[in-house]
Design a protein around this motif. Structure first.
Motif, PDB file in Angstrom:
ATOM      1  N   GLN A 278      -9.667   9.965  -2.718  1.00 54.12           N
ATOM      2  CA  GLN A 278      -8.334   9.532  -2.322  1.00 54.12           C
ATOM      3  C   GLN A 278      -8.376   8.111  -1.770  1.00 54.12           C
ATOM      4  O   GLN A 278      -9.136   7.797  -0.864  1.00 54.12           O
ATOM      5  CB  GLN A 278      -7.752  10.477  -1.282  1.00 54.12           C
ATOM      6  CG  GLN A 278      -6.320  10.155  -0.910  1.00 54.12           C
ATOM      7  CD  GLN A 278      -5.666  11.249  -0.092  1.00 54.12           C
ATOM      8  OE1 GLN A 278      -6.058  12.408  -0.177  1.00 54.12           O
ATOM      9  NE2 GLN A 278      -4.695  10.895   0.712  1.00 54.12           N
TER      10      GLN A 278
ATOM     11  N   ASP B 192      -1.836   6.573   0.245  1.00 52.84           N
ATOM     12  CA  ASP B 192      -0.534   7.108  -0.130  1.00 52.84           C
ATOM     13  C   ASP B 192       0.214   6.103  -0.999  1.00 52.84           C
ATOM     14  O   ASP B 192       0.130   4.884  -0.785  1.00 52.84           O
ATOM     15  CB  ASP B 192       0.303   7.414   1.116  1.00 52.84           C
ATOM     16  CG  ASP B 192      -0.334   8.486   1.981  1.00 52.84           C
ATOM     17  OD1 ASP B 192      -1.093   9.302   1.430  1.00 52.84           O
ATOM     18  OD2 ASP B 192      -0.070   8.510   3.192  1.00 52.84           O
ATOM     19  N   LEU B 193       0.969   6.622  -1.984  1.00 55.48           N
ATOM     20  CA  LEU B 193       1.828   5.766  -2.798  1.00 55.48           C
ATOM     21  C   LEU B 193       3.110   5.494  -2.015  1.00 55.48           C
ATOM     22  O   LEU B 193       3.787   6.429  -1.572  1.00 55.48           O
ATOM     23  CB  LEU B 193       2.149   6.437  -4.132  1.00 55.48           C
ATOM     24  CG  LEU B 193       2.968   5.587  -5.114  1.00 55.48           C
ATOM     25  CD1 LEU B 193       2.119   4.448  -5.658  1.00 55.48           C
ATOM     26  CD2 LEU B 193       3.499   6.442  -6.259  1.00 55.48           C
TER      27      LEU B 193
ATOM     28  N   ILE C 143      -0.105   0.787  -2.496  1.00 51.45           N
ATOM     29  CA  ILE C 143      -0.922   1.827  -1.863  1.00 51.45           C
ATOM     30  C   ILE C 143      -1.031   1.515  -0.375  1.00 51.45           C
ATOM     31  O   ILE C 143      -1.366   0.384   0.004  1.00 51.45           O
ATOM     32  CB  ILE C 143      -2.339   1.882  -2.466  1.00 51.45           C
ATOM     33  CG1 ILE C 143      -2.277   2.047  -3.980  1.00 51.45           C
ATOM     34  CG2 ILE C 143      -3.146   3.010  -1.843  1.00 51.45           C
ATOM     35  CD1 ILE C 143      -3.630   1.897  -4.656  1.00 51.45           C
TER      36      ILE C 143
ATOM     37  N   LEU D 180      -2.115  -1.198  -6.898  1.00 54.67           N
ATOM     38  CA  LEU D 180      -2.617  -0.201  -7.842  1.00 54.67           C
ATOM     39  C   LEU D 180      -3.558  -0.868  -8.838  1.00 54.67           C
ATOM     40  O   LEU D 180      -3.370  -2.025  -9.214  1.00 54.67           O
ATOM     41  CB  LEU D 180      -1.446   0.451  -8.574  1.00 54.67           C
ATOM     42  CG  LEU D 180      -0.542   1.364  -7.733  1.00 54.67           C
ATOM     43  CD1 LEU D 180       0.774   1.591  -8.444  1.00 54.67           C
ATOM     44  CD2 LEU D 180      -1.230   2.696  -7.451  1.00 54.67           C
TER      45      LEU D 180
ATOM     46  N   LEU E 150      -2.032   9.162 -10.017  1.00 52.98           N
ATOM     47  CA  LEU E 150      -1.048   9.542  -9.006  1.00 52.98           C
ATOM     48  C   LEU E 150      -0.969  11.060  -8.974  1.00 52.98           C
ATOM     49  O   LEU E 150      -0.739  11.702 -10.013  1.00 52.98           O
ATOM     50  CB  LEU E 150       0.329   8.948  -9.338  1.00 52.98           C
ATOM     51  CG  LEU E 150       0.377   7.447  -9.635  1.00 52.98           C
ATOM     52  CD1 LEU E 150       1.811   7.003  -9.879  1.00 52.98           C
ATOM     53  CD2 LEU E 150      -0.240   6.650  -8.496  1.00 52.98           C
TER      54      LEU E 150
ATOM     55  N   VAL F 248      -2.713   8.453  -4.136  1.00 56.58           N
ATOM     56  CA  VAL F 248      -3.405   7.747  -5.214  1.00 56.58           C
ATOM     57  C   VAL F 248      -4.890   8.066  -5.107  1.00 56.58           C
ATOM     58  O   VAL F 248      -5.476   7.977  -4.021  1.00 56.58           O
ATOM     59  CB  VAL F 248      -3.191   6.223  -5.101  1.00 56.58           C
ATOM     60  CG1 VAL F 248      -3.868   5.501  -6.254  1.00 56.58           C
ATOM     61  CG2 VAL F 248      -1.702   5.894  -5.063  1.00 56.58           C
TER      62      VAL F 248
END
Length: 499
Positions: A248, A251-252, A401, A226, A232, A241
């Motif tokens: 974009q 994905d977190l 991420i 991050l 978020l 994220v």
């Protein structure tokens, strides 16, 4: 059989006289020894990458060339993943992480041939002048037989006018439309996509682009950290994220790569909402065994110190040694107070375990009694504010991420379990790229579509019933009327264009 014997004789003859039989010839690998996997080292050390390559479809708008005797490909990758990956590659799989050589794209125009010089081994190493590639001027009758014929792109006559073909004779009941094999939502308006292994279909199934991209992403172990000013957000029931420009990033996930549940993500957002930057006029005091922050004379929160390992509470000794007591001024903020410290507001929320009904504080992402995860949130989740530098250490310690994958990764079809090193390909518009659409619909790579393949591919992009469409193509129209021609046997691209 006679064709195979003739091809073998021509290969021996051309090899004896050093005549290339491919669309591209490669030399210079024989003298190279590189550190790689055992199979790669052995093949490179004996010049396995040298030889003839024939045209084998397209990737990112440029031709792909396949070695006549080995599972090797020369292919182009455009700038979708950044300038670092933009150029021509040589490797055992199209788009895969294992690559042998790379040449950056330096031409201003579009060319169908790989660069003749400027190749690097390894891909991020120095330029190797030994490697050379060229297009040989060999008579067509002596060429290797290509697995993919070069067909002139032609827009079908029935699609030259804008708009979809007439589908009024088909049923448009949402319950019978072709759906994504994962989320079961109608495909025709959800960017239907397929998995490709070396430009061939991995499996017969179609997916919406979001679900297919998720399969690709989760199959990768690549994670990123991050960064400051990222946000978020909750999109399509997934924690994602986005960067400062609203794009974009991925994905977190947890640091080990596993997905975060909606309940866990809700608690993360709750804790981030309690974080606040220091502001002018705040008063810092050590009271009640903690570094307290007062705003307008009233208790506001607790001062925490940020580090690469996370956030930690301050002891009295550290508080006094750092000289933190007193009002927050502009000079103190610019002197490091803003970057190295953050405020945790008072008033921690709680959540109730759905298994044992125990009340847990929001900082706990598992129940203290039964270790159950938090329940799904009942209300829509808000977006976080831009991440601050002081809180990145705490977030990076637990989260990462997982970027969206464009290159080939080892995936498994969630339906039929077919497995391979595959890329993701979205079905293009029939009006804009009918030939590419036809090739993606061709499941076995034969160059022809069966009635089942054609019906499946059309139902993926049109709001029509797959069964109804197949019945009409086979000459069994429904009561609604006849809207598709009757087809006997397989359909070639030329017939598809005309019909």
């Amino acid at each position: 059989m006679w064709q195979g014997c003739l091809d073998g004789c021509l290969t021996w003859l051309c090899h004896s006289f050093k005549v290339s039989r491919g669309d591209v010839a490669v030399s210079g690998f024989k003298s190279l020894l590189v550190e790689a996997q055992p199979r790669t080292f052995a093949l490179l050390s004996r010049g396995g990458a040298n030889g003839d390559y024939i045209r084998h479809g397209q990737n990112h708008g440029r031709p792909v060339y396949k070695h006549c005797h080995h599972q090797l490909f020369i292919y182009f990758w455009d700038g979708r993943d950044g300038d670092t990956w933009h150029g021509w590659w040589l490797g055992p799989s199209v788009g895969a992480a294992e690559v042998w050589a790379f040449c950056p794209e330096t031409r201003t125009g579009v060319s169908g041939l790989p660069p003749g010089m400027g190749w690097r081994i390894p891909w991020d190493g120095p330029i190797t002048s030994d490697i050379k590639m060229w297009a040989p001027k060999t008579p067509k009758m002596l060429r290797c037989i290509s697995s993919v014929d070069i067909v002139q792109e032609t827009v079908p006559t029935w699609l030259r006018q804008p708009g979809l073909p007439d589908v009024s004779a088909f049923t448009t009941d949402q319950n019978v439309l072709m759906t994504c094999c994962i989320c079961l939502q109608p495909l025709w308006n959800a960017q239907p996509s397929v998995f490709l292994e070396n430009l061939k279909r991995l499996c017969p199934h179609y997916f919406c682009k979001d679900c297919a991209q998720r399969v690709m992403t989760e199959a990768s172990r690549v994670v990123q950290f991050l960064q400051e000013n990222m946000r978020l957000v909750h999109q399509e029931r997934l924690p994602v994220v986005i960067d400062a420009h609203g794009e974009q990033v991925g994905d977190l996930v947890w640091r080990n790569g596993t997905r975060i549940s909606e309940g866990e993500f809700a608690l993360v957002l709750t804790q981030l909402a309690r974080m606040s930057a220091l502001e002018l006029g705040m008063d810092l005091q050590f009271m009640d065994e903690k570094a307290a922050v007062l705003c307008h004379g009233e208790p506001f929160g607790q001062l925490l110190q940020s580090s690469s390992r996370g956030l930690k509470a301050l002891s009295r000794q550290v508080f006094e040694n750092e000289g933190l007591a007193g009002l927050v001024t502009q000079e103190r903020l610019e002197g490091g107070l803003l970057r190295n410290y953050i405020v945790l507001r008072d008033g921690e929320a709680t959540w109730t375990c759905g298994r044992c009904t125990l009340q847990n504080v929001a900082s706990k992402l598992r129940c203290d009694l039964c270790m159950a995860p938090p329940p799904q949130p009942s209300l829509p989740l808000p977006s976080s504010r831009a991440l601050m530098a002081a809180e990145l250490g705490a977030l990076r310690k637990r989260f990462a991420i997982r970027p969206r994958m464009n290159w080939a990764v080892r995936v498994q079809c969630p339906l039929c379990r077919a497995e391979g090193c595959a890329t993701l390909a979205e079905l293009p518009s029939l009006q804009e790229a009918p030939l590419e659409w036809f090739r993606l619909a061709d499941l076995d790579g034969s160059g022809n579509l069966s009635v089942a393949e054609l019906a499946c591919a059309l139902a993926a992009i049109l709001p029509v019933s797959h069964e109804d469409l197949r019945n009409q193509l086979e000459g069994r129209p429904s009561t609604g009327g006849k809207a598709a021609p009757t087809i006997s046997g397989d359909v070639s691209y030329e017939m598809f264009v005309q019909r």
